[in-house]
Enzyme design. Structure first.
Site, short mmCIF file in Angstrom:
data_model
loop_
_atom_site.label_atom_id
_atom_site.label_comp_id
_atom_site.label_asym_id
_atom_site.label_seq_id
_atom_site.Cartn_x
_atom_site.Cartn_y
_atom_site.Cartn_z
N ASP A 1 0.84 -1.39 -0.10
CA ASP A 1 0.10 0.11 -0.45
C ASP A 1 1.02 0.94 -0.05
OD1 ASP A 1 -2.08 1.22 0.22
OD2 ASP A 1 -2.30 1.35 2.60
N HIS A 22 -7.93 10.45 4.41
CA HIS A 22 -6.97 8.92 5.46
C HIS A 22 -6.55 9.65 7.38
CE1 HIS A 22 -5.18 6.81 2.10
NE2 HIS A 22 -4.32 7.93 1.62
N GLY A 23 -7.43 9.04 7.44
CA GLY A 23 -7.23 8.57 9.49
C GLY A 23 -8.42 8.95 9.38
N HIS A 35 -9.52 5.81 -1.08
CA HIS A 35 -9.34 5.63 0.58
C HIS A 35 -9.25 6.30 1.00
CE1 HIS A 35 -4.51 3.69 -1.43
NE2 HIS A 35 -5.91 3.40 -2.76
N GLY A 36 -8.98 5.73 2.55
CA GLY A 36 -9.50 7.34 3.22
C GLY A 36 -11.23 7.15 3.86
N SER A 47 -13.00 6.22 6.77
CA SER A 47 -13.23 6.16 7.64
C SER A 47 -14.13 6.71 8.22
CB SER A 47 -12.09 6.52 8.38
OG SER A 47 -11.07 5.14 8.38
N ASN A 65 -9.98 1.03 0.93
CA ASN A 65 -9.41 0.70 2.27
C ASN A 65 -9.03 0.62 3.23
OD1 ASN A 65 -7.49 0.76 -0.49
ND2 ASN A 65 -5.12 1.30 0.40
#
Length: 286
Positions: free
Chosen positions: A80, A178-179, A208-209, A211, A230
């Protein structure tokens, strides 16, 4: 049943689901992810960032490959956010079946150039390649791109990028970071941009990212053509939140007592993601 990303995501693209790419940082996390994916009969991508690889070492990757080879579910061992050709070569030598070269912060032509170089060397040994176009924000450090500074993927540029590089899947920037988002930040996915990219690009798309995005947004992203998502922060938060709870009992010292309840909490989150991505029971198509 270890595959490369091209073969794994080709089925996801055809059947309309997304494969979870879980970032793992130790063997217990990895084994827990394999167990829940086997229970749900879901394909899986074991994603390892270069920082995570440095932590677990290449020797542990051999154990990951052996465990995955003994599983009945299809899986990919994926590097990754590889940052250099040297990292890519080392990952291929270790046994990764898929690599990401992240040139998203480079100038466009430089991103094209490094992605093409990686494809030229990886495809010779049947290793798939993920590229990224546009910038995905980062909420984990004040030194990195802030959520409001996301540079959305240009759909026409995405078409050119995919054609010229030969990548097998494309990570797109449509409004994620991200995060874990701070409480004052409200992420919102640009499904309209995703739709335009999908019209221009035939290869699988990657998110991605995600969350802190609403489940309804992630579900819609899958419906509109995302085939790999992801997951890192969510499972790690669950794992270590439970570990902090368990370690309040200062008499505990054995990992086989401390870690199992932490893995169990992580598996709950992973199961939710598998269902959200419509990946449960999709291993039957491989």
């Amino acid at each position: 049943m270890i595959l490369n990303m091209k073969n794994l995501l080709g089925v996801a693209r055809e059947k309309g689901f997304a494969v979870p790419a879980f970032n793992i940082s130790d063997y217990n996390m990895f084994n827990g992810i394999m167990e829940i994916c086997e229970e749900k009969n879901a394909p899986v991508i074991i994603a390892i960032h270069p920082d995570e690889l440095k932590h677990i070492t290449s020797e542990m990757v051999k154990g990951i490959i052996a465990r995955t080879n003994n599983s009945k579910i299809p899986a990919v061992i994926h590097l990754d956010h590889g940052a250099s050709i040297d990292q890519i070569i080392k990952a291929i030598q270790i046994g990764f079946t898929s690599v990401m070269i992240d040139g998203s912060l480079l100038q466009y032509e430089d991103n094209v150039d490094i992605c093409k170089k990686v494809c030229d060397l990886a495809h010779v040994v049947d290793v798939s390649v993920e590229g990224e176009l546009g910038t995905i924000g980062n909420t984990d450090s004040k030194e990195t791109t802030a959520p409001e500074d996301i540079l959305y993927t240009n759909p026409k540029q995405a078409k050119d990028f995919a054609k010229r590089t030969g990548i097998d899947c494309l990570a797109v920037a449509i409004g994620t970071s991200h995060g874990i988002y701070p409480k004052d930040k409200i992420p919102k996915l640009r499904i309209d941009i995703l739709d335009e990219i999908r019209k221009e690009v035939s290869i699988p798309l990657v998110l991605h990212g995600g969350s802190s995005n609403k489940d309804s947004e992630i579900e819609k992203a899958v419906e509109h053509g995302v085939n790999k998502i992801n997951i890192s922060s969510d499972i790690k938060v669950a794992y270590y939140k439970k570990m902090r709870e368990v370690l309040r009992d200062e008499s505990l010292r054995e990992p086989n007592v401390i870690q199992p309840p932490c893995v169990a909490e992580m598996k709950k989150i992973a199961a939710e993601k598998i269902k959200l991505f419509k990946a449960d029971n999709m291993a039957i198509f491989y």
